[in-house]
Design a protein around this motif. Structure first.
Motif, mmCIF file in Angstrom:
data_model
loop_
_atom_site.group_PDB
_atom_site.id
_atom_site.type_symbol
_atom_site.label_atom_id
_atom_site.label_comp_id
_atom_site.label_asym_id
_atom_site.label_seq_id
_atom_site.Cartn_x
_atom_site.Cartn_y
_atom_site.Cartn_z
ATOM 1 N N VAL A 187 0.818 -1.217 0.000
ATOM 2 C CA VAL A 187 0.000 0.000 0.000
ATOM 3 C C VAL A 187 0.853 1.269 0.000
ATOM 4 O O VAL A 187 0.604 2.192 -0.782
ATOM 5 N N LEU A 188 1.863 1.317 0.849
ATOM 6 C CA LEU A 188 2.624 2.556 1.010
ATOM 7 C C LEU A 188 3.815 2.691 0.072
ATOM 8 O O LEU A 188 4.183 3.796 -0.301
ATOM 9 N N PHE A 189 4.423 1.555 -0.294
ATOM 10 C CA PHE A 189 5.664 1.639 -1.060
ATOM 11 C C PHE A 189 5.600 0.927 -2.411
ATOM 12 O O PHE A 189 6.603 0.844 -3.107
ATOM 13 N N ALA A 190 4.447 0.373 -2.746
ATOM 14 C CA ALA A 190 4.266 -0.369 -3.996
ATOM 15 C C ALA A 190 5.286 -1.494 -4.139
ATOM 16 O O ALA A 190 5.783 -1.770 -5.224
ATOM 17 N N GLU A 191 5.607 -2.152 -3.021
ATOM 18 C CA GLU A 191 6.542 -3.281 -3.017
ATOM 19 C C GLU A 191 5.754 -4.586 -3.026
ATOM 20 O O GLU A 191 4.996 -4.853 -2.108
ATOM 21 N N ALA A 192 5.948 -5.354 -4.043
ATOM 22 C CA ALA A 192 5.307 -6.663 -4.095
ATOM 23 C C ALA A 192 6.249 -7.686 -3.465
ATOM 24 O O ALA A 192 7.433 -7.737 -3.801
ATOM 25 N N PRO A 193 5.744 -8.489 -2.517
ATOM 26 C CA PRO A 193 6.617 -9.492 -1.903
ATOM 27 C C PRO A 193 7.030 -10.556 -2.921
ATOM 28 O O PRO A 193 6.241 -10.933 -3.791
ATOM 29 N N SER A 194 8.258 -11.032 -2.789
ATOM 30 C CA SER A 194 8.747 -12.066 -3.697
ATOM 31 C C SER A 194 8.109 -13.409 -3.341
ATOM 32 O O SER A 194 7.482 -13.560 -2.289
ATOM 33 N N LEU A 195 8.306 -14.381 -4.196
ATOM 34 C CA LEU A 195 7.770 -15.716 -3.960
ATOM 35 C C LEU A 195 8.366 -16.330 -2.690
ATOM 36 O O LEU A 195 7.663 -16.980 -1.911
ATOM 37 N N VAL A 196 9.641 -16.098 -2.460
ATOM 38 C CA VAL A 196 10.294 -16.611 -1.246
ATOM 39 C C VAL A 196 9.676 -15.955 -0.007
ATOM 40 O O VAL A 196 9.438 -16.620 1.003
ATOM 41 N N THR A 197 9.398 -14.664 -0.072
ATOM 42 C CA THR A 197 8.775 -13.965 1.051
ATOM 43 C C THR A 197 7.391 -14.529 1.340
ATOM 44 O O THR A 197 7.046 -14.793 2.493
ATOM 45 N N VAL A 198 6.597 -14.707 0.307
ATOM 46 C CA VAL A 198 5.251 -15.261 0.478
ATOM 47 C C VAL A 198 5.334 -16.673 1.056
ATOM 48 O O VAL A 198 4.566 -17.031 1.966
ATOM 49 N N ALA A 199 6.271 -17.474 0.582
ATOM 50 C CA ALA A 199 6.434 -18.834 1.115
ATOM 51 C C ALA A 199 6.819 -18.786 2.591
ATOM 52 O O ALA A 199 6.288 -19.556 3.409
ATOM 53 N N GLY A 200 7.704 -17.875 2.972
ATOM 54 C CA GLY A 200 8.093 -17.733 4.374
ATOM 55 C C GLY A 200 6.927 -17.312 5.251
ATOM 56 O O GLY A 200 6.733 -17.840 6.352
ATOM 57 N N ILE A 201 6.138 -16.362 4.764
ATOM 58 C CA ILE A 201 4.959 -15.914 5.519
ATOM 59 C C ILE A 201 3.980 -17.063 5.692
ATOM 60 O O ILE A 201 3.434 -17.277 6.782
ATOM 61 N N LEU A 202 3.773 -17.827 4.635
ATOM 62 C CA LEU A 202 2.861 -18.974 4.727
ATOM 63 C C LEU A 202 3.373 -20.019 5.727
ATOM 64 O O LEU A 202 2.583 -20.599 6.483
ATOM 65 N N LEU A 203 4.674 -20.254 5.747
ATOM 66 C CA LEU A 203 5.235 -21.188 6.734
ATOM 67 C C LEU A 203 5.000 -20.705 8.160
ATOM 68 O O LEU A 203 4.660 -21.498 9.044
#
Length: 150
Positions: A123-139
């Motif tokens: 929302v604030l920085f227009a940064e899309a999380p990478s696939l590795v980041t999303v996988a880490g969050i899901l874990l």
């Protein structure tokens, strides 16, 4: 800094702080716990800043850590004041929660900040999380759900 060492060390130290809060600090005033935690953050930050300054810059150092600092204006001080209030509310609330609630349940809610950090990044920085980041969050989310269900 190694890309993986700093977050792992940070997570371990945070977990130890919460375990100590639950096991050794049940009778302590949450404001005292919050003050102690934040004073230790300040001391650690000052020591790290001093260490970085003493090491000195080289051609391959990160400019963020070793670049020149600029003076803060009124808007920056206002943001800092809002952050101070936020960290006090958050740390006192976390201390109360870890003193009173089941650790697994509190930890699951405590780690929800990871998801919110991703949302605010988008929302604030227009940064899309990478696939590795999303996988880490899901874990982390799955680990939280499993720990609450036990």
């Amino acid at each position: 800094f190694n890309a993986y060492a700093l977050p792992i060390v940070s997570a371990v130290l945070y977990a130890l702080a919460m375990i100590l809060t639950r096991t050794r600090c049940r009778e302590e005033n949450p404001l005292v716990l919050s003050l102690s935690l934040n004073v230790s953050f300040i001391a650690t930050g000052l020591l790290a800043t001093l260490a970085v300054r003493l090491i000195g810059p080289s051609d391959t150092d990160n400019v963020f850590l070793l670049g020149s600092w600029s003076a803060m204006g009124g808007q920056e001080w206002l943001v800092m004041a809002l952050l101070v209030v936020s960290i006090i509310i958050g740390s006192v609330g976390a201390a109360i929660a870890y003193q009173a609630g089941p650790p697994a349940t509190v930890a699951a809610f405590d780690f929800s900040y990871i998801g919110f950090a991703s949302i605010w990044g988008i929302v604030l920085f227009a940064e899309a999380p990478s696939l590795v980041t999303v996988a880490g969050i899901l874990l982390i989310v799955v680990g939280g759900i499993l720990s609450v269900r036990r």
